[in-house]
Each structure stands twice: as structure tokens, then as C-alpha cells.
Design an enzyme around this catalytic site. Structure first.
Site, PDB file in Angstrom:
ATOM      1  CB  CYS A 136       0.827   1.304   4.285  1.00  0.00           C
ATOM      2  SG  CYS A 136      -0.924   0.865   4.311  1.00  0.00           S
ATOM      3  CB  CYS A 159      -0.902  -0.049   1.230  1.00  0.00           C
ATOM      4  SG  CYS A 159      -1.556   1.533   1.758  1.00  0.00           S
TER       5      CYS A 159
END
Length: 98
Positions: A25, A22
Site C-alpha cells: 500500500c 502495508c
């Protein structure tokens, strides 16, 4: 340690559910690492990769990543998903420190 023990391991605990793939993230990683350093000894921070801890993420309603959850005395106080400004996250955590 099971999740119940983790969220009770300190007065204030931050849990982050993330995924290595991600991009949001990945951008949050250095911010969370910095917050971990700044609040060492005051707040425990746990990070769980949803690919490794899929059941735990699902059980805690972490449907999108990253998901941040703040617990105080084992009770969920605040939750937010997505990329956050580091100062916003830090202030939010500090607001639960007595």
C-alpha cells in the site's frame, strides 16, 4: 457521504482499500496520488484505511490490501488486489471513461 453516494459521485470512481502498515500500500500511495492528479476532474478517487473503515472494507469484500475497485455509473466494473504497475492502473481507469 455514504458509500452508495460515493460510488455514484462521478461517472467513473476508483476506490482503494489500504492499510497504513502495508508495504504494498505504501508503494502504491505515490502512484495513486499521481493518477489522482492526472485524472483530476474526470475521475473521483477515494481511499479508505481498512483499520478505520473495517466494516466498509468487509462489506465490499476487500479481504487483502491494497484492493482497487473501479465503478462506472455506480456499478462495479473491475477489481484487483495487490501492488499494480501505475501505467496498468491508469490504463484500466481510462478504459472506463467514455
Amino acid at each position: 457521504m455514504d458509500y452508495k453516494e460515493i460510488i455514484n459521485s462521478s461517472e467513473v470512481v476508483l476506490v482503494e482499500f489500504f492499510a497504513s502498515w502495508c508495504p504494498h500500500c505504501q508503494r502504491m500511495m505515490p502512484i495513486v496520488a499521481q493518477i489522482k492528479e492526472l485524472l483530476a476532474g474526470k475521475v473521483k478517487i477515494y481511499q479508505y484505511d481498512i483499520d478505520e473503515y473495517a466494516e466498509l472494507a468487509q462489506a465490499n469484500g476487500a479481504d487483502s490490501v491494497p484492493t482497487f475497485i473501479i465503478y462506472k455509473n455506480g456499478q462495479e466494473q473491475w477489481r484487483e488486489s495487490g501492488e499494480l504497475d501505475g501505467q496498468v492502473l491508469l490504463s484500466k481507469i481510462e478504459s472506463y471513461l467514455s
